[in-house]
Design a protein around this motif. Structure first.
Motif, PDB file in Angstrom:
ATOM      1  N   HIS A   1       0.857  -1.186   0.000  1.00 33.87           N
ATOM      2  CA  HIS A   1       0.000   0.000   0.000  1.00 33.87           C
ATOM      3  C   HIS A   1       0.893   1.236   0.000  1.00 33.87           C
ATOM      4  O   HIS A   1       2.084   1.146   0.266  1.00 33.87           O
TER       5      HIS A   1
ATOM      6  N   ASP B   1       5.662   4.922   5.040  1.00 27.56           N
ATOM      7  CA  ASP B   1       6.558   4.000   5.754  1.00 27.56           C
ATOM      8  C   ASP B   1       6.704   2.658   5.021  1.00 27.56           C
ATOM      9  O   ASP B   1       7.329   1.735   5.532  1.00 27.56           O
ATOM     10  N   HIS B   2       6.131   2.577   3.828  1.00 25.50           N
ATOM     11  CA  HIS B   2       6.263   1.343   3.034  1.00 25.50           C
ATOM     12  C   HIS B   2       6.869   1.613   1.655  1.00 25.50           C
ATOM     13  O   HIS B   2       7.399   0.695   1.037  1.00 25.50           O
TER      14      HIS B   2
ATOM     15  N   ASP C   1      -0.703  -3.364   5.994  1.00 28.56           N
ATOM     16  CA  ASP C   1      -1.253  -2.870   7.262  1.00 28.56           C
ATOM     17  C   ASP C   1      -2.727  -3.234   7.462  1.00 28.56           C
ATOM     18  O   ASP C   1      -3.388  -2.684   8.339  1.00 28.56           O
TER      19      ASP C   1
ATOM     20  N   HIS D   1       3.581  -4.302  10.382  1.00 24.01           N
ATOM     21  CA  HIS D   1       4.116  -3.890  11.680  1.00 24.01           C
ATOM     22  C   HIS D   1       3.956  -5.025  12.684  1.00 24.01           C
ATOM     23  O   HIS D   1       2.876  -5.595  12.819  1.00 24.01           O
TER      24      HIS D   1
END
Ligand SMILES: [Zn+2]
Length: 235
Positions: free
Chosen positions: A68, A72-73, A176, A215
């Motif tokens: 996605h 942070d990805h 996520d 995560h």
């Protein structure tokens, strides 16, 4: 004896610490490697070191698959594409987040508090923005990248273009949509909870084994805590 294709193995690359901790996953295939997610821009040197340790370099990295479009990805996707000459694949629903660097584009109901806080820190710098090379959708075939037998699932929920990768052995790389920071559960930031829950109900009809979340630690799908979800009966 018939030659067997090598099993696809998943290695967790842990990037960052505590609340900033995010996972990238390196899948070893018989053609080389597929990297799933890339951490933040600030975690780039740690990611590069992890890839080196695993023996992954230019030529052997066949694909950068993005679950996605959150910062942070996708923080090192463009960088890896230029350094490793590997194409970037993601779902169209989140492509705008990568092209304009705004993680809130395409989201239906951005949480105002989250938005206010994250808008300041999460904007992707221009140099790290990118157009995906491959647009993935439900059922995309990834055999040419070494992922024979793998399925792309459009789960949504966390974002419009949140996808999961289900490997032939039941391993699920889910971004996520699910998390395991403290316990294995639905992701804590959801754009559309109903869609996410429908995705989990769908996963329950499949042979999902180990879950590799964006995560937290990998966990068994059977251990997922979803107390309010009932599997709908077929009509
Ligand atoms: Zn995330």
């Amino acid at each position: 004896m018939m030659s067997q294709t090598m099993p696809q193995t998943v290695t967790r690359l842990t990037l960052g610490r505590s609340v900033f901790s995010v996972n990238a996953y390196l899948i070893t295939t018989d053609l080389g490697f597929v990297l799933v997610d890339t951490g933040t821009r600030g975690q780039r040197s740690k990611l590069a070191e992890s890839l080196r340790t695993q023996g992954c370099g230019p030529g052997s990295l066949k694909l950068v698959l993005i679950t996605h479009g959150d910062f942070d990805h996708i923080g090192s996707a463009a960088h890896l594409r230029s350094e490793f000459r590997a194409p970037i694949a993601m779902h169209e629903g989140d492509a705008q987040m990568a092209t304009n660097g705004d993680m809130f584009s395409g989201r239906r109901r951005p949480n105002r508090l989250v938005r206010a806080v994250l808008s300041l820190v999460s904007r992707l710098p221009e140099a790290d923005r990118f157009e995906p090379d491959v647009l993935l959708d439900e059922g995309s075939d990834l055999a040419e990248y070494g992922l024979a037998g793998a399925r792309v699932l459009l789960l949504g929920g966390h974002s419009a273009g949140s996808i999961a990768l289900l490997l032939a052995d039941g391993s699920l790389l889910c971004g996520d949509v699910l998390e395991n920071r403290k316990a294995p559960k639905l992701g804590s930031i959801m754009d559309d909870v109903g869609t996410a829950e429908a995705g989990v109900r769908r996963l329950k009809t499949m042979d999902v084994g180990m879950v590799y979340p964006g995560h937290g630690k990998p966990f068994e799908f059977a251990d997922l805590l979803v107390p309010d979800l009932t599997v709908s009966t077929a009509p």
